[in-house]
Design a protein around this motif. Structure first.
Motif, PDB file in Angstrom:
ATOM      1  N   SER A   5      27.757  75.975   1.266  1.00 21.69           N
ATOM      2  CA  SER A   5      28.859  75.072   1.411  1.00 21.69           C
ATOM      3  C   SER A   5      30.065  74.541   0.555  1.00 21.69           C
ATOM      4  O   SER A   5      28.648  73.676  -0.424  1.00 21.69           O
ATOM      5  N   GLN A   6      31.150  73.778   0.677  1.00 19.97           N
ATOM      6  CA  GLN A   6      32.168  73.318  -0.500  1.00 19.97           C
ATOM      7  C   GLN A   6      32.629  72.504   0.422  1.00 19.97           C
ATOM      8  O   GLN A   6      33.303  72.663   1.094  1.00 19.97           O
ATOM      9  N   THR A   7      32.935  71.089   0.091  1.00 19.40           N
ATOM     10  CA  THR A   7      33.862  69.798   0.312  1.00 19.40           C
ATOM     11  C   THR A   7      34.745  69.712  -1.127  1.00 19.40           C
ATOM     12  O   THR A   7      33.724  69.143  -2.013  1.00 19.40           O
ATOM     13  N   PRO A   8      35.760  69.561  -1.327  1.00 22.79           N
ATOM     14  CA  PRO A   8      36.427  69.644  -0.320  1.00 22.79           C
ATOM     15  C   PRO A   8      37.140  71.217  -0.247  1.00 22.79           C
ATOM     16  O   PRO A   8      36.257  72.077  -1.354  1.00 22.79           O
ATOM     17  N   LYS A   9      37.721  72.405   0.668  1.00 18.54           N
ATOM     18  CA  LYS A   9      38.339  73.661   0.319  1.00 18.54           C
ATOM     19  C   LYS A   9      39.736  72.799  -0.623  1.00 18.54           C
ATOM     20  O   LYS A   9      40.059  74.496  -1.558  1.00 18.54           O
ATOM     21  N   SER A  20      35.460  65.052  -7.568  1.00 17.08           N
ATOM     22  CA  SER A  20      34.155  65.474  -7.225  1.00 17.08           C
ATOM     23  C   SER A  20      34.176  66.409  -6.174  1.00 17.08           C
ATOM     24  O   SER A  20      35.220  66.604  -5.175  1.00 17.08           O
ATOM     25  N   ILE A  21      33.634  67.346  -6.167  1.00 14.74           N
ATOM     26  CA  ILE A  21      33.210  68.551  -5.296  1.00 14.74           C
ATOM     27  C   ILE A  21      31.752  68.962  -5.164  1.00 14.74           C
ATOM     28  O   ILE A  21      30.985  68.687  -6.082  1.00 14.74           O
ATOM     29  N   LYS A  22      31.787  68.630  -3.837  1.00 13.21           N
ATOM     30  CA  LYS A  22      30.102  68.731  -3.459  1.00 13.21           C
ATOM     31  C   LYS A  22      29.729  70.249  -2.778  1.00 13.21           C
ATOM     32  O   LYS A  22      30.553  70.898  -2.242  1.00 13.21           O
ATOM     33  N   CYS A  23      29.184  70.583  -3.065  1.00  9.93           N
ATOM     34  CA  CYS A  23      27.768  72.189  -3.283  1.00  9.93           C
ATOM     35  C   CYS A  23      26.509  71.802  -2.604  1.00  9.93           C
ATOM     36  O   CYS A  23      26.093  70.976  -2.582  1.00  9.93           O
ATOM     37  N   GLY A  97      17.839  87.351  -8.045  1.00  9.55           N
ATOM     38  CA  GLY A  97      18.392  88.723  -8.165  1.00  9.55           C
ATOM     39  C   GLY A  97      19.935  87.923  -7.537  1.00  9.55           C
ATOM     40  O   GLY A  97      20.877  87.255  -7.884  1.00  9.55           O
ATOM     41  N   THR A  98      20.113  88.393  -6.718  1.00  7.88           N
ATOM     42  CA  THR A  98      21.874  88.332  -5.383  1.00  7.88           C
ATOM     43  C   THR A  98      21.908  86.494  -5.542  1.00  7.88           C
ATOM     44  O   THR A  98      20.924  86.060  -5.096  1.00  7.88           O
ATOM     45  N   GLN A  99      23.631  86.460  -5.852  1.00  2.00           N
ATOM     46  CA  GLN A  99      24.056  85.664  -6.040  1.00  2.00           C
ATOM     47  C   GLN A  99      24.720  85.097  -4.650  1.00  2.00           C
ATOM     48  O   GLN A  99      25.854  86.152  -4.185  1.00  2.00           O
ATOM     49  N   TYR A 100      24.701  84.173  -4.038  1.00  3.26           N
ATOM     50  CA  TYR A 100      25.377  83.742  -2.370  1.00  3.26           C
ATOM     51  C   TYR A 100      26.678  82.919  -2.783  1.00  3.26           C
ATOM     52  O   TYR A 100      25.782  81.635  -3.610  1.00  3.26           O
ATOM     53  N   PHE A 101      27.437  82.983  -2.771  1.00  2.85           N
ATOM     54  CA  PHE A 101      28.968  82.196  -2.765  1.00  2.85           C
ATOM     55  C   PHE A 101      29.706  81.392  -2.048  1.00  2.85           C
ATOM     56  O   PHE A 101      29.280  81.969  -0.743  1.00  2.85           O
ATOM     57  N   GLY A 102      29.951  80.342  -2.515  1.00  2.00           N
ATOM     58  CA  GLY A 102      30.668  79.195  -0.913  1.00  2.00           C
ATOM     59  C   GLY A 102      31.722  80.045  -1.121  1.00  2.00           C
ATOM     60  O   GLY A 102      32.484  80.902  -1.871  1.00  2.00           O
ATOM     61  N   PRO A 103      32.643  79.109  -0.396  1.00  2.00           N
ATOM     62  CA  PRO A 103      34.473  79.648   0.185  1.00  2.00           C
ATOM     63  C   PRO A 103      35.163  79.205  -1.115  1.00  2.00           C
ATOM     64  O   PRO A 103      36.583  79.490  -0.950  1.00  2.00           O
ATOM     65  N   GLY A 104      34.592  78.413  -2.342  1.00  2.00           N
ATOM     66  CA  GLY A 104      35.322  78.278  -3.355  1.00  2.00           C
ATOM     67  C   GLY A 104      36.386  76.922  -2.931  1.00  2.00           C
ATOM     68  O   GLY A 104      36.662  76.138  -1.167  1.00  2.00           O
ATOM     69  N   THR A 105      36.955  75.777  -4.031  1.00  2.00           N
ATOM     70  CA  THR A 105      37.553  74.839  -3.588  1.00  2.00           C
ATOM     71  C   THR A 105      39.057  75.036  -4.832  1.00  2.00           C
ATOM     72  O   THR A 105      38.491  75.138  -6.070  1.00  2.00           O
TER      73      THR A 105
END
Lengths: 110, 114
Positions: A5-9, A20-23, A97-105
């Motif tokens: 998760s990331q904030t803010p969107k 700042s962006i948080k993850c 291996g696999t990277q899991y991505f957040g929804p982005g900011t």
């Protein structure tokens, strides 16, 4: 449950400001990343941390400073924002291996 | 310096097989090849990963020739929902060590038409 998760969107700010962006990831992964994706959809890796230790630091202005308070968090602080910093910033995590991505900011600098 | 090259865009029709090739001439011995899919306003999502020969899962196949200088992502019988950007990633993704280089392609925008 959200894995990464990331904030803010969305983040809209003026030139010269600091932001700042948080993850956070709840997958128990050891490695976390920050990526920048510009309007042409180019994905550029900025930083990578493994167990809170910086392992990848690409050519990024030193106005960008990542901070990893613990294995589950990797925050991105940006000083003196410039127009060219406008982009979508993705956080990701991986174990092997696999990277899991957040929804982005989506950062917009005016 | 290692580099990955993939087509900027491709067009297809529903029900067709789509093959997207990525060139990575300077791939290192420890490097794996991974493909990701990205829909608008979302983060990339893992599709498939391989080291050599052929790998198949429920959504795609990955073909890697013996010299490993290229790889081909194969999407069988695409549908409209497969319209997305597909990224090729080359790097030692299995080892979280010092200065691990991850080389992303610039992405292939696939448009699936009715």
């Amino acid at each position: 449950d959200t894995a990464v998760s990331q904030t803010p969107k969305y983040l809209v700010t003026q030139m010269g400001n600091d932001k700042s962006i948080k993850c956070e990831q709840n997958l128990g992964h050891d490695t976390m990343y920050w990526y920048k994706q510009d309007s042409k959809k180019f994905l550029k890796i900025m930083f990578s941390y493994n167990n809170k230790e910086l392992i990848i630091n690409e050519t990024v202005p030193n106005r960008f400073s990542p901070k990893s308070p613990d294995k589950a968090h990797l925050n991105l602080h940006i000083n003196s924002l410039e127009l060219g910093d406008s982009a979508v910033y993705f956080c990701a995590s991986s174990q092997v291996g696999t990277q899991y991505f957040g929804p982005g900011t989506r950062l917009t600098v005016l | 310096l290692a580099k990955t090259t993939q087509p900027i865009s491709m067009d297809s029709y529903e029900g067709q097989e789509v093959n997207i090739t990525c060139s990575h001439n300077n791939i290192a011995t420890n490097d794996y090849i991974t493909w990701y899919q990205q829909f608008p306003s979302q983060g990339p999502r893992f599709i498939i990963q391989g080291y050599k020969t052929k790998v198949t899962n429920e959504v795609a196949s990955l073909f890697i020739p013996a010299d490993r200088k290229s790889s081909t992502l194969s999407l069988p019988r695409v549908s409209l929902s497969d319209t997305a950007v597909y990224y090729c990633l080359v790097g030692d993704t299995l080892n979280a060590g010092n200065n691990r280089k991850l080389i992303w392609g610039l992405g292939t925008s696939l448009a699936v038409n009715p």
